[in-house]
Write an enzyme that holds these catalytic residues in place. Structure first.
Site, PDB file in Angstrom:
ATOM      1  NE  ARG A 174      -2.622  -0.642   3.171  1.00  0.00           N
ATOM      2  CZ  ARG A 174      -3.045  -1.791   2.543  1.00  0.00           C
ATOM      3  NH1 ARG A 174      -4.202  -1.837   1.926  1.00  0.00           N
ATOM      4  NH2 ARG A 174      -2.634  -3.442   2.820  1.00  0.00           N
ATOM      5  CB  THR A 175       3.073   2.357   2.431  1.00  0.00           C
ATOM      6  OG1 THR A 175       2.340   2.424   3.359  1.00  0.00           O
ATOM      7  CG2 THR A 175       3.560   4.089   2.751  1.00  0.00           C
ATOM      8  NE  ARG A 213       6.338   1.168   6.469  1.00  0.00           N
ATOM      9  CZ  ARG A 213       5.752   0.483   5.928  1.00  0.00           C
ATOM     10  NH1 ARG A 213       4.631  -0.176   5.724  1.00  0.00           N
ATOM     11  NH2 ARG A 213       3.613   1.193   6.272  1.00  0.00           N
ATOM     12  CE  LYS A 247      26.885  -7.325  -1.848  1.00  0.00           C
ATOM     13  NZ  LYS A 247      27.287  -6.739  -3.068  1.00  0.00           N
ATOM     14  CG  HIS A 290       2.514   4.941   8.789  1.00  0.00           C
ATOM     15  ND1 HIS A 290       2.849   5.642   7.531  1.00  0.00           N
ATOM     16  CD2 HIS A 290       2.066   3.900   8.419  1.00  0.00           C
ATOM     17  CE1 HIS A 290       2.480   5.519   6.693  1.00  0.00           C
ATOM     18  NE2 HIS A 290       1.942   3.565   7.239  1.00  0.00           N
TER      19      HIS A 290
END
Lengths: 307, 307, 307
Positions: C58-59, C108, C86, C136
């Site tokens: 969604r985001t 995020r 890594k 958020h």
């Protein structure tokens, strides 16, 4: 002058004039990324496919940004989400992509020689984005560009490369490039990490970092691949770090104005001390910035552009 | 004439005139991919989301290139990196995507009927990029386009399809399409891979490849899904290959000018011998090239374009 | 008026005037996504990198569509296919991306505070797309936009938030935003899911859903993270659902014209009954639509745009 080749496979086969052509073109492209509107229509309607069989952030993103700033259509395929799992041969995958009429295919693969194999078969240009322990030519080109822009020249400089020389495609490509451009190159690493016959490439090989970096203008630290520890190539990370890291204890052996480079990703505190990585000698992030410009130049020149 | 539907779900429900419309449009679009500047502004400002619940290189890339050459905004979602793992229902995922106002949603899903389910619910156009063992209409359309462009017609040709007919969405979609366009179709495979009642689709079914390919104008070899071996659908790959591969021993049964097709990815040496895959009869890569044109045509027609 | 900040890190630090500026700008952008040609050249030549360390459909998709409709170059990096494996530090990854001259980095991350850390170091704008259980902000902004557009105002409304308040960044950001905009907020959840001292945020806290939703204008149901069941935060999904789901048995306690929201992805039948999710009170899909507009507004304002 135009680039006299279809593909960029390695620095080994690239003559000095073409290296200079690429660096000059990259210099002129680097300004675009500093504009308010970082985009030119130069490659509009060109299709560039990047095909990565090894994970990558830096190189894949750099190519993607380079292509998009030139307005090319960028298609990204990673082996994680592709039909590679279905057992298709690499050549069939490549021939299939070719059938969709791309202009350039950028490939990274764990096996040395893969890009050369594809270049010989495919009509579109192939750019080697790293093939096994063989070559990583776009990395060497961005390194050369960075040295040249910081020092005004490459010829005559002393460059030390430190780390796992034997397994590093970055080292190989840079040795070829630096030698061609007239630099003196010394390498250092544990004996197990120095390829036999390395001297034939025209470099001085040492098993002590101090010997390699003495009076150096440039020091390139290589990423130590920590997974090799398990293969007994070196006894432990701590051991490796004690003998081969660049730190405040040994940096004084180099020239006062020495520049420090690293292809990334860095293992801070292993091959390089954090304060040197972030210090005034470091040009590590300039390398990344120049990477975009070099890849813009290559995409441009390979699709028929002239400087 | 405009395409008389919102979605492309299967060949079964597509009338001949619409198939011809799509093929004609694809023919005219195929030239774009051979230009110096492979891009037209036709779909500027349209949003196309591809939602793949099964891995794919060929089909996903083909759609992406098709859309970008038409200047659409392409959004790619694969179940690997998405919130599918979070337990959201497929319908909720689709309704969420719909709420972002895409024009077309391209979906591949392991369950037959999924695209039809979504098409009935969603306002944007839905293109089936493969649903379970049911249909793969864009594959059949590109196959029809390829046959038509190579032979000048489809009607009257004899087409043999060989492999795991029962589990192949490519076979199903092609049988529907070929029959509608007037071809004669014969299929061959082990008895366990022939669906019961297949003759009702108007095809001749055989358990020996030799019977199916006799006098064929076109032979379509299907990919054998090697994972089915474990399900005991056939005893072993070697056994399968000995009885059902296309090779120099049996190709002579077909017409002299027979054309060989394969939807890819190929298992070389299993269902097809490498020299036939690469030989002069093979039009396997033409299929891939035409795939881009067919998908351009579909994206164009579904968003309201007229030929 | 211009947005008076480089970054969008949380609602907590955003003054009311800037929230209103963002919502007004989003309102005006929302029309673009309903046009025949859903694209404006506003951000041509801007580079936006999204860097997701947690999976998201969604985001991530919302930002990608928002950026593309503004003609920005969108680069998507997920930790699954990147060099994060890594062992590079997050700061080094971010500094490397910065060196490629992006204008905005959308991040995020599972750790609270990560976007703030990066924002303090990096020159490009940073947008927090979710940091641990902290904030958020783009979700809260799209929620505020949705409430405002449905009710004409936010001030004076009673908003109930139900679920795992303690671990929800959506709840935190919304509480900050709703309080600033003058709403009355009540929360409900099992005692183990109510953070201690939650009342200090100016909300009424309840351990029964019925108490929170009484007379509510708006009910926001939070996604229950089913993996927490194993951590013994609640006894079982069925137990949770019996006490804290929104359903036809308790919805009557709210106002007649109550609006139901959910940030998605929904667990149908767990925290919300399917008929309410799809019913006439639900504005869940409006939230998704407005998400694109809010993210367009933020990308626009952060790159120097004025309404």
């Amino acid at each position: 002058m135009k680039l006299n080749r279809k593909d960029i496979l390695g620095i080994q086969e690239l003559p000095v004039e073409e290296i200079n052509l690429i660096l000059d073109t990259a210099d002129s492209f680097s300004e675009i990324s500093t504009r308010e509107i970082k985009k030119v229509p130069t490659l509009r309607g060109k299709t560039v496919i990047s095909l990565f069989y090894e994970p990558s952030t830096r190189t894949r993103t750099s190519f993607e940004i380079a292509g998009k700033r030139l307005s090319a259509d960028m298609i990204s395929i990673s082996s994680l989400t592709s039909s590679v799992a279905k057992g298709e041969t690499l050549i069939d995958t490549a021939k299939n992509l070719e059938a969709m009429n791309p202009d350039v295919i950028v490939i990274r693969h764990g096996c040395a020689g893969t890009p050369h194999l594809l270049a010989g078969i495919l009509k579109p240009s192939v750019i080697n984005a790293g093939d096994g322990a063989h070559e990583h030519p776009t990395q060497a080109l961005l390194d050369l560009m960075t040295i040249r822009s910081k020092r005004g020249r490459i010829a005559g400089l002393k460059v030390a490369i430190v780390g796992d020389i034997a397994h590093s495609r970055v080292a190989r490509s840079n040795i070829h490039g630096l030698k061609k451009m007239g630099a003196r190159v010394s390498v250092a690493g544990p004996a197990t990490m120095l390829p036999r016959g390395i001297e034939k490439m025209g470099v001085a090989a040492h098993t002590r970092i101090e010997e390699a970096i003495g009076d150096a203008d440039i020091i390139m630290m290589l990423r130590i691949q920590t997974e090799r520890e398990k293969q007994n190539i070196f006894p432990s990370l701590r051991e490796y770090s004690r003998h081969f890291s660049l730190n405040n204890g040994n940096i004084g052996l180099a020239r006062k104005d020495v520049l420090i480079m690293h292809p990334g990703p860095m293992n801070r505190g292993v091959e390089i001390s954090p304060d040197l990585a972030d210090g005034s000698h470091s040009i590590i992030l300039d390398q990344v910035t120049n990477g975009v410009a070099v890849r813009m130049a290559l995409l441009y020149l390979l699709t028929g552009g002239t400087p």
